[in-house]
Design a protein around this motif. Structure first.
Motif, short mmCIF file in Angstrom:
data_model
loop_
_atom_site.label_atom_id
_atom_site.label_comp_id
_atom_site.label_asym_id
_atom_site.label_seq_id
_atom_site.Cartn_x
_atom_site.Cartn_y
_atom_site.Cartn_z
N UNK A 37 0.81 -1.21 0.00
CA UNK A 37 0.00 0.00 0.00
C UNK A 37 0.85 1.27 0.00
N UNK A 38 2.09 1.17 -0.49
CA UNK A 38 2.94 2.35 -0.56
C UNK A 38 3.62 2.71 0.75
N UNK A 39 3.67 1.75 1.67
CA UNK A 39 4.33 1.96 2.96
C UNK A 39 5.44 0.94 3.13
N UNK A 40 6.49 1.34 3.82
CA UNK A 40 7.55 0.40 4.13
C UNK A 40 7.12 -0.48 5.29
N UNK A 41 7.61 -1.69 5.35
CA UNK A 41 7.42 -2.54 6.52
C UNK A 41 8.76 -3.05 7.03
N UNK A 42 9.83 -2.39 6.60
CA UNK A 42 11.18 -2.71 7.04
C UNK A 42 11.61 -1.59 8.00
N UNK A 43 12.00 -1.95 9.21
CA UNK A 43 12.40 -0.97 10.23
C UNK A 43 11.26 0.00 10.55
N UNK A 44 10.07 -0.52 10.73
CA UNK A 44 8.92 0.32 11.05
C UNK A 44 8.05 0.54 9.83
N UNK A 45 6.88 1.12 10.05
CA UNK A 45 5.97 1.38 8.94
C UNK A 45 5.82 2.88 8.75
N UNK A 46 6.10 3.33 7.53
CA UNK A 46 5.91 4.74 7.19
C UNK A 46 5.66 4.84 5.69
N UNK A 48 6.13 5.70 1.91
CA UNK A 48 7.28 5.85 1.02
C UNK A 48 7.09 7.09 0.17
N UNK A 49 8.18 7.72 -0.22
CA UNK A 49 8.11 8.91 -1.06
C UNK A 49 7.79 8.52 -2.49
N UNK A 50 7.23 9.46 -3.23
CA UNK A 50 6.94 9.24 -4.64
C UNK A 50 8.22 8.88 -5.38
N UNK A 51 8.11 7.99 -6.35
CA UNK A 51 9.27 7.63 -7.14
C UNK A 51 9.13 6.27 -7.77
N UNK A 52 10.21 5.81 -8.35
CA UNK A 52 10.25 4.50 -8.99
C UNK A 52 10.86 3.49 -8.03
N UNK A 71 5.39 4.95 -7.84
CA UNK A 71 4.56 5.25 -6.67
C UNK A 71 4.24 6.74 -6.67
N UNK A 72 2.96 7.07 -6.66
CA UNK A 72 2.51 8.45 -6.55
C UNK A 72 1.43 8.51 -5.49
N UNK A 73 1.58 9.41 -4.58
CA UNK A 73 0.60 9.55 -3.49
C UNK A 73 -0.38 10.65 -3.81
#
Length: 73
Positions: A37-46, A48-52, A71-73
């Motif tokens: 869902x566009x979030x990291x699950x490595x070292x916590x959940x936050x 991710x910034x827009x990008x490839x 990824x575009x938010x």
């Protein structure tokens, strides 16, 4: 949504940033509950910034698929 993933129920889906750092990993991706869902699950959940980002899908029967997503938010 990953097309035809239901045919490979036992799988590992990994996402990497442009520097090759792993930012997301999940086993048994299913397009329903176990998804990216566009979030990291490595070292916590936050968020991710827009990008490839680059992904790798590995299945229990040896199939490996690589590609990229924007990824575009």
């Amino acid at each position: 949504i990953i097309g035809n993933i239901e045919s490979h129920a036992q799988n590992k889906f990994t996402v990497f940033n442009r520097w090759g750092d792993k930012v997301f990993e999940i086993e048994d991706y299913d397009n329903k509950e176990r998804v990216f869902r566009g979030k990291t699950n490595v070292n916590g959940e936050k968020d991710l910034v827009n990008g490839t980002y680059f992904y790798m899908i590995e299945t229990d029967d040896g199939l490996k698929v690589n590609g990229f997503l924007a990824l575009t938010n």
